[in-house]
Write a protein that holds these residues in place. Structure first.
Motif, PDB file in Angstrom:
ATOM      1  N   UNK A 251     101.362  65.580  44.894  1.00  0.00           N
ATOM      2  CA  UNK A 251     100.033  65.732  44.336  1.00  0.00           C
ATOM      3  C   UNK A 251      99.960  65.076  42.971  1.00  0.00           C
ATOM      4  N   UNK A 252      98.780  64.606  42.636  1.00  0.00           N
ATOM      5  CA  UNK A 252      98.564  64.020  41.325  1.00  0.00           C
ATOM      6  C   UNK A 252      97.107  64.213  40.951  1.00  0.00           C
TER       7      UNK A 252
ATOM      8  N   UNK B 118     105.994  64.179  38.650  1.00  0.00           N
ATOM      9  CA  UNK B 118     106.289  64.047  40.080  1.00  0.00           C
ATOM     10  C   UNK B 118     105.116  64.342  41.009  1.00  0.00           C
ATOM     11  N   UNK B 119     104.197  65.073  40.240  1.00  0.00           N
ATOM     12  CA  UNK B 119     102.915  65.272  40.907  1.00  0.00           C
ATOM     13  C   UNK B 119     101.904  64.529  40.067  1.00  0.00           C
ATOM     14  N   UNK B 120     100.681  64.540  40.528  1.00  0.00           N
ATOM     15  CA  UNK B 120      99.744  63.803  39.698  1.00  0.00           C
ATOM     16  C   UNK B 120      98.311  64.256  39.843  1.00  0.00           C
ATOM     17  N   UNK B 121      97.474  63.766  38.890  1.00  0.00           N
ATOM     18  CA  UNK B 121      96.052  64.080  38.839  1.00  0.00           C
ATOM     19  C   UNK B 121      95.289  62.797  38.595  1.00  0.00           C
ATOM     20  N   UNK B 122      94.107  62.657  39.186  1.00  0.00           N
ATOM     21  CA  UNK B 122      93.353  61.407  39.077  1.00  0.00           C
ATOM     22  C   UNK B 122      91.904  61.705  38.708  1.00  0.00           C
TER      23      UNK B 122
ATOM     24  N   UNK C 239     102.290  65.862  31.430  1.00  0.00           N
ATOM     25  CA  UNK C 239     103.415  65.074  31.905  1.00  0.00           C
ATOM     26  C   UNK C 239     104.534  65.868  32.521  1.00  0.00           C
ATOM     27  N   UNK C 240     104.782  67.063  31.985  1.00  0.00           N
ATOM     28  CA  UNK C 240     105.882  67.865  32.514  1.00  0.00           C
ATOM     29  C   UNK C 240     105.649  68.253  33.970  1.00  0.00           C
ATOM     30  N   UNK C 241     104.394  68.380  34.358  1.00  0.00           N
ATOM     31  CA  UNK C 241     104.067  68.747  35.740  1.00  0.00           C
ATOM     32  C   UNK C 241     103.907  67.534  36.639  1.00  0.00           C
ATOM     33  N   UNK C 242     103.653  66.386  36.057  1.00  0.00           N
ATOM     34  CA  UNK C 242     103.273  65.227  36.865  1.00  0.00           C
ATOM     35  C   UNK C 242     104.135  63.992  36.579  1.00  0.00           C
ATOM     36  N   UNK C 243     105.407  64.226  36.311  1.00  0.00           N
ATOM     37  CA  UNK C 243     106.337  63.096  36.213  1.00  0.00           C
ATOM     38  C   UNK C 243     106.262  62.317  34.919  1.00  0.00           C
ATOM     39  N   UNK C 244     105.525  62.831  33.912  1.00  0.00           N
ATOM     40  CA  UNK C 244     105.454  62.195  32.600  1.00  0.00           C
ATOM     41  C   UNK C 244     105.006  60.739  32.686  1.00  0.00           C
ATOM     42  N   UNK C 245     104.001  60.484  33.505  1.00  0.00           N
ATOM     43  CA  UNK C 245     103.470  59.128  33.623  1.00  0.00           C
ATOM     44  C   UNK C 245     101.984  59.185  33.934  1.00  0.00           C
ATOM     45  N   UNK C 246     101.297  58.106  33.605  1.00  0.00           N
ATOM     46  CA  UNK C 246      99.902  57.971  33.989  1.00  0.00           C
ATOM     47  C   UNK C 246      99.623  56.503  34.252  1.00  0.00           C
ATOM     48  N   UNK C 247      98.533  56.258  34.962  1.00  0.00           N
ATOM     49  CA  UNK C 247      98.170  54.884  35.288  1.00  0.00           C
ATOM     50  C   UNK C 247      96.659  54.763  35.331  1.00  0.00           C
ATOM     51  N   UNK C 248      96.187  53.536  35.211  1.00  0.00           N
ATOM     52  CA  UNK C 248      94.765  53.286  35.430  1.00  0.00           C
ATOM     53  C   UNK C 248      94.578  51.868  35.920  1.00  0.00           C
ATOM     54  N   UNK C 249      93.419  51.657  36.535  1.00  0.00           N
ATOM     55  CA  UNK C 249      93.043  50.340  37.027  1.00  0.00           C
ATOM     56  C   UNK C 249      91.586  50.130  36.639  1.00  0.00           C
ATOM     57  N   UNK C 250      91.338  49.163  35.773  1.00  0.00           N
ATOM     58  CA  UNK C 250      89.985  48.884  35.301  1.00  0.00           C
ATOM     59  C   UNK C 250      89.388  47.768  36.149  1.00  0.00           C
TER      60      UNK C 250
ATOM     61  N   UNK D 216      86.508  52.933  38.379  1.00  0.00           N
ATOM     62  CA  UNK D 216      87.913  52.821  38.027  1.00  0.00           C
ATOM     63  C   UNK D 216      88.481  54.233  37.928  1.00  0.00           C
ATOM     64  N   UNK D 217      89.815  54.337  37.888  1.00  0.00           N
ATOM     65  CA  UNK D 217      90.415  55.672  37.865  1.00  0.00           C
ATOM     66  C   UNK D 217      91.555  55.764  36.874  1.00  0.00           C
ATOM     67  N   UNK D 218      91.639  56.926  36.266  1.00  0.00           N
ATOM     68  CA  UNK D 218      92.801  57.318  35.470  1.00  0.00           C
ATOM     69  C   UNK D 218      93.592  58.301  36.317  1.00  0.00           C
ATOM     70  N   UNK D 219      94.860  57.996  36.548  1.00  0.00           N
ATOM     71  CA  UNK D 219      95.714  58.842  37.377  1.00  0.00           C
ATOM     72  C   UNK D 219      96.826  59.430  36.516  1.00  0.00           C
ATOM     73  N   UNK D 220      96.942  60.759  36.545  1.00  0.00           N
ATOM     74  CA  UNK D 220      98.039  61.434  35.854  1.00  0.00           C
ATOM     75  C   UNK D 220      99.058  61.802  36.917  1.00  0.00           C
TER      76      UNK D 220
END
Length: 457
Positions: free
Chosen positions: A29-30, A67-71, A242-253, A264-268
């Motif tokens: 999940x993210x 390891x999980x994520x949110x968008x 980050x501690x819940x979601x793999x300490x990373x985020x991404x986006x695509x503009x 566009x989306x911001x993904x945690x």
């Protein structure tokens, strides 16, 4: 937005107490938050003015000591001429939706609160109503969390004997803009990729009772109720989740010129922009560098620049970070155009002039574009191809539409500006980033990018 010049963070681990009320269905999940465009830029002059202002704030912040994520969807501030992106965040119990500027150049999450004394916008939904939330509470001034933000001057001394002695913060920007109020905690309601609702308790944020200055009240802030800091510091939204979601985020503009504009989306977390778990295929990586004088910014290392495959004679020292913290290159979501150190910019400009076969147009001085061409009658203009060779043996080759901007009917200008040597760093703005999936992996200290990771509109 930029990281405040006076902030020295104490690295506490109180965020370990953050947790979700309801369990997430799978380890994949993210969180996914939409970034939505409103309209195209209102005017090139306004865009340049907004970018120039932001750049001065970013550069000034460099010398202040900081390891999980949110968008979720991102909404572009292009209609104001700022080129910023907005994201909707639901906080409080019951949830209230607020529109925040998504900013990789700062850390603090803050919102205008209902007690704001000088907020000009009092429409419904223009501020967070603390009295309508059953889960709002300020941090006590003696909480370790209170040390993570700069406090108001000693006119409000902390009294540990008083049960309700709130943590008063004042977050200042280099242009004199400020937000001040209570550093607080609240429940955020988020939706994961599996469609489940998750509640993040004790999200640390600034409840702003007073805002002032162009960074937070000017045209670039129109329509926003606060800022979602996505920087590298411990109080940023990305770090707290980050501690819940793999300490990373991404986006695509996605391309702002398309009408209606795509989402566009911001993904945690570790999800890609199409809802699946991200795979490394097609992803290029470059290390995220650190500047001790500006720890919140995401730096990358440029080794060389080429135009139409020909390497330009730029001294590599132009891209390095010196002992005073000047130099280097920052990836920034809140700046639209790209800014290069002047020696590099002059080489790029000269190479473009040499390679262009289209009629050059003289624009009005106030627009400040150094190179514009007339593309009337040309279906597919042949524009020079720019590429950056980065640390880690990766190459960033954006399409010409990422660095040529249509500023008038059938007139395209080079959407880059020079930065005086020694005055700061180069900036890769959000226009140059369009069409790339950018993956900020903080645990591995690397930036991934791919043209294949963005969903087609």
């Amino acid at each position: 937005m930029a990281f405040p010049s006076s902030l020295t963070l104490c690295m506490f681990f109180f965020f370990a107490i953050f947790h979700f009320c309801n369990s997430l269905s799978t380890s994949q999940d993210y969180l996914k938050l939409p970034l939505l465009h409103k309209n195209s830029f209102s005017s090139p002059a306004q865009l340049l003015s907004s970018d120039s202002h932001r750049l001065s704030v970013l550069f000034s912040a460099l010398h202040g000591g900081h390891r999980r994520s949110v968008k979720s969807p991102l909404i572009s501030g292009a209609s104001t001429g700022s080129g910023q992106y907005f994201v909707s965040l639901r906080i409080g119990s019951p949830p209230q939706s607020l529109l925040l500027v998504a900013d990789t150049g700062s850390d603090l999450v803050w919102v205008k609160c209902s007690a704001c004394r000088n907020c000009s916008d009092y429409r419904p939904g223009s501020a967070f109503l603390t009295r309508h939330s059953s889960t709002f509470s300020p941090h006590h001034c003696y909480d370790p969390a209170c040390r993570l933000v700069p406090s108001l001057k000693p006119s409000f001394p902390c009294n540990h004997t008083v049960l309700h002695s709130p943590c008063r913060y004042e977050y200042s920007y280099a242009d004199g803009s400020t937000t001040s109020g209570f550093f607080s905690k609240e429940t955020a309601t988020l939706t994961t990729s599996s469609g489940k609702e998750a509640k993040l308790r004790d999200l640390a944020f600034g409840c702003g009772f007073r805002v002032s200055g162009p960074s937070v009240t000017g045209a670039s802030f129109n329509g926003a109720q606060g800022v979602m800091g996505l920087g590298r510091g411990s109080i940023s939204f990305a770090s707290q989740l980050g501690h819940r979601f793999g300490n990373k985020f991404s986006y695509c503009l996605l391309d702002y010129t398309i009408s209606p504009p795509p989402t566009s989306y911001l993904t945690i977390g570790s999800g890609d922009q199409n809802g699946a778990v991200s795979k490394s295929s097609g992803m290029n990586y470059t290390p995220l560098l650190t500047n001790p004088l500006s720890p919140s910014f995401y730096y990358i290392g440029i080794k060389s620049v080429s135009v139409n495959g020909a390497k330009l004679p730029i001294n590599p020292s132009v891209w390095s970070i010196d002992e005073l913290g000047n130099g280097g290159t920052v990836i920034d979501s809140g700046t639209t155009l790209s800014f290069l150190a002047e020696p590099a910019y002059r080489h790029v400009l000269a190479a473009f002039r040499q390679k262009l076969k289209l009629p050059i147009v003289a624009m009005k001085p106030k627009l400040s574009f150094d190179l514009c061409v007339n593309v009337s009658g040309v279906r597919r203009p042949m524009l020079p191809k720019l590429s950056f060779r980065l640390e880690g043996k990766s190459v960033l080759s954006p399409p010409p539409r990422n660095y040529f901007l249509e500023v008038a009917d059938r007139v395209m200008c080079l959407a880059m500006q020079p930065v005086k040597t020694g005055s700061g760093f180069s900036v890769i703005g959000n226009l140059m980033q369009q069409g790339f999936l950018l993956d900020f992996d903080k645990d591995r200290s690397r930036l991934g990018f791919s043209r294949r990771g963005c969903a087609s509109p």
